[in-house]
Design a protein around this motif. Structure first.
Motif, PDB file in Angstrom:
ATOM      1  N   ASP A   1      36.697  46.571  40.308  1.00  0.00           N
ATOM      2  CA  ASP A   1      35.941  45.435  39.402  1.00  0.00           C
ATOM      3  C   ASP A   1      35.982  45.725  38.006  1.00  0.00           C
ATOM      4  O   ASP A   1      35.776  44.862  36.993  1.00  0.00           O
ATOM      5  CB  ASP A   1      34.734  44.629  40.125  1.00  0.00           C
TER       6      ASP A   1
ATOM      7  N   LEU B   1      41.361  37.387  38.665  1.00  0.00           N
ATOM      8  CA  LEU B   1      40.330  36.189  38.827  1.00  0.00           C
ATOM      9  C   LEU B   1      39.194  36.617  39.949  1.00  0.00           C
ATOM     10  O   LEU B   1      39.487  37.380  40.804  1.00  0.00           O
ATOM     11  CB  LEU B   1      40.978  35.078  39.398  1.00  0.00           C
ATOM     12  N   PRO B   2      38.206  35.986  40.062  1.00  0.00           N
ATOM     13  CA  PRO B   2      37.101  36.199  41.126  1.00  0.00           C
ATOM     14  C   PRO B   2      37.582  35.218  42.516  1.00  0.00           C
ATOM     15  O   PRO B   2      37.958  34.148  42.084  1.00  0.00           O
ATOM     16  CB  PRO B   2      35.807  35.807  40.712  1.00  0.00           C
ATOM     17  N   HIS B   3      37.407  35.560  43.470  1.00  0.00           N
ATOM     18  CA  HIS B   3      37.649  34.719  44.522  1.00  0.00           C
ATOM     19  C   HIS B   3      36.626  33.696  44.565  1.00  0.00           C
ATOM     20  O   HIS B   3      35.584  33.928  44.592  1.00  0.00           O
ATOM     21  CB  HIS B   3      37.423  35.547  46.162  1.00  0.00           C
ATOM     22  N   PRO B   4      37.116  32.317  45.066  1.00  0.00           N
ATOM     23  CA  PRO B   4      36.272  31.432  44.897  1.00  0.00           C
ATOM     24  C   PRO B   4      35.023  31.409  45.850  1.00  0.00           C
ATOM     25  O   PRO B   4      33.968  30.840  45.525  1.00  0.00           O
ATOM     26  CB  PRO B   4      37.143  30.079  45.150  1.00  0.00           C
ATOM     27  N   ARG B   5      35.249  32.105  46.878  1.00  0.00           N
ATOM     28  CA  ARG B   5      34.216  32.169  47.847  1.00  0.00           C
ATOM     29  C   ARG B   5      33.316  33.577  47.774  1.00  0.00           C
ATOM     30  O   ARG B   5      32.106  33.414  47.778  1.00  0.00           O
ATOM     31  CB  ARG B   5      34.568  31.936  49.218  1.00  0.00           C
ATOM     32  N   THR B   6      33.838  34.611  47.556  1.00  0.00           N
ATOM     33  CA  THR B   6      33.421  35.806  47.799  1.00  0.00           C
ATOM     34  C   THR B   6      33.034  36.647  46.325  1.00  0.00           C
ATOM     35  O   THR B   6      32.236  37.533  46.105  1.00  0.00           O
ATOM     36  CB  THR B   6      34.257  36.851  48.831  1.00  0.00           C
ATOM     37  N   GLY B   7      33.804  35.994  45.300  1.00  0.00           N
ATOM     38  CA  GLY B   7      33.627  36.632  43.944  1.00  0.00           C
ATOM     39  C   GLY B   7      34.605  37.975  44.026  1.00  0.00           C
ATOM     40  O   GLY B   7      34.501  38.657  42.886  1.00  0.00           O
ATOM     41  N   ALA B   8      35.131  38.403  44.915  1.00  0.00           N
ATOM     42  CA  ALA B   8      36.052  39.625  44.891  1.00  0.00           C
ATOM     43  C   ALA B   8      37.086  39.666  44.002  1.00  0.00           C
ATOM     44  O   ALA B   8      37.721  38.531  43.675  1.00  0.00           O
ATOM     45  CB  ALA B   8      36.511  39.791  46.290  1.00  0.00           C
ATOM     46  N   VAL B   9      37.621  40.832  43.371  1.00  0.00           N
ATOM     47  CA  VAL B   9      38.603  40.663  42.508  1.00  0.00           C
ATOM     48  C   VAL B   9      40.107  40.277  43.025  1.00  0.00           C
ATOM     49  O   VAL B   9      40.532  40.735  44.168  1.00  0.00           O
ATOM     50  CB  VAL B   9      38.783  42.066  41.823  1.00  0.00           C
TER      51      VAL B   9
END
Length: 273
Positions: A238, A257-265
């Motif tokens: 990240d 981009l951040p994952h829409p649910r987890t925020g992961a890269v």
């Protein structure tokens, strides 16, 4: 006088953060081409390090040097704190296990026989662990169901999982995998990276060559981005995976981009242009 061969002594369990493999000022020349130049990298117990970068960046060469399978042209390479050249082959086999890009066999070994080959380094150390190690590795990679089948009769993805099972059965504290997901379907790509992360969480050091930046972002503790034989960046995904860096390294516009649910890269090619 008969000289008895000294049995290799298994290494002690590493402490979290112990450096199990490292290079300093590493350079490698193959023929007329300098493949790696001035590379400093460390592989630590408890971490999953992903080597990423475009084709020809030097990822597989770096892995081979870290595994002591390829000598450097210059610079230092240490495994478990000692120069790589100071270890004998039996000693190395107890300390690091290596999965090459492809696996081929000339003889009709069965799947179980191939996996059991991973226990060869322990034949004089702890042979009583062999059956459990083989069964555990085969179950983890989901190859138990075709244990009696010839290795040569398997699909490419099945061969890749059997080869990984052999490496896992070796139970070395330093695990080195060169593109272990290349021949695998979506489910088994995730399976392999979960296994790698579990090994790291259990205290081993794992280094993996990956082309899938999404997998690297999801599973790696650290990533080393290689470009033209050098390390362009080294750190947590990240922090390292930026649009500017990856677009430059791959010569391809990307979006991070951040994952829409987890925020992961998430790393995606930018197809707008």
């Amino acid at each position: 006088m008969i000289r008895l061969r000294r049995r290799p002594v298994p290494p002690p369990a590493p402490e979290p953060g112990d450096v199990l493999a490292e290079t300093a000022g590493l350079s490698v020349r193959l023929g007329a081409r300098e493949v790696l130049s001035g590379v400093d990298v460390a592989v630590r117990a408890g971490e999953l390090l992903a080597l990423v970068g475009p084709n020809g960046a030097g990822k597989s060469t770096l892995l081979s040097v870290l595994a002591a399978d390829l000598p450097p042209t210059s610079g230092a390479v240490r495994i478990h704190g000692r120069p790589a050249s100071a270890w004998s082959a039996p000693e190395l086999a107890l300390r690091r296990s290596v999965l090459p890009q492809s696996a081929s066999l000339s003889f009709p070994f069965t799947v179980e026989e191939v996996v059991r080959m991973g226990r060869a380094p322990w034949s004089s150390a702890r042979p009583e662990d062999d059956d459990a190690a083989v069964a555990e590795a085969m179950a983890a990679t989901e190859v138990t169901g075709f244990a009696a089948r010839p290795f040569s009769a398997l699909s490419g993805g099945e061969r890749a999982r059997v080869a990984l099972a052999r490496v896992l059965a070796q139970r070395a504290p330093l695990l080195m995998l060169d593109e272990p997901t290349a021949a695998l379907d979506l489910r088994h790509q995730e399976l392999v990276l979960r296994l790698c992360r579990e090994r790291a969480l259990a205290g081993d050091a794992v280094v993996v060559v990956l082309h899938d930046l999404g997998l690297a972002a999801a599973y790696a503790t650290r990533v080393a981005v290689l470009r033209a034989g050098g390390v362009a960046a080294d750190g947590p995904p990240d922090e390292v995976f930026s649009e500017r860096l990856l677009s430059e390294v791959y010569d391809q516009p990307v979006e991070v981009l951040p994952h829409p649910r987890t925020g992961a890269v998430l790393v995606l090619p930018n197809r707008d242009g």
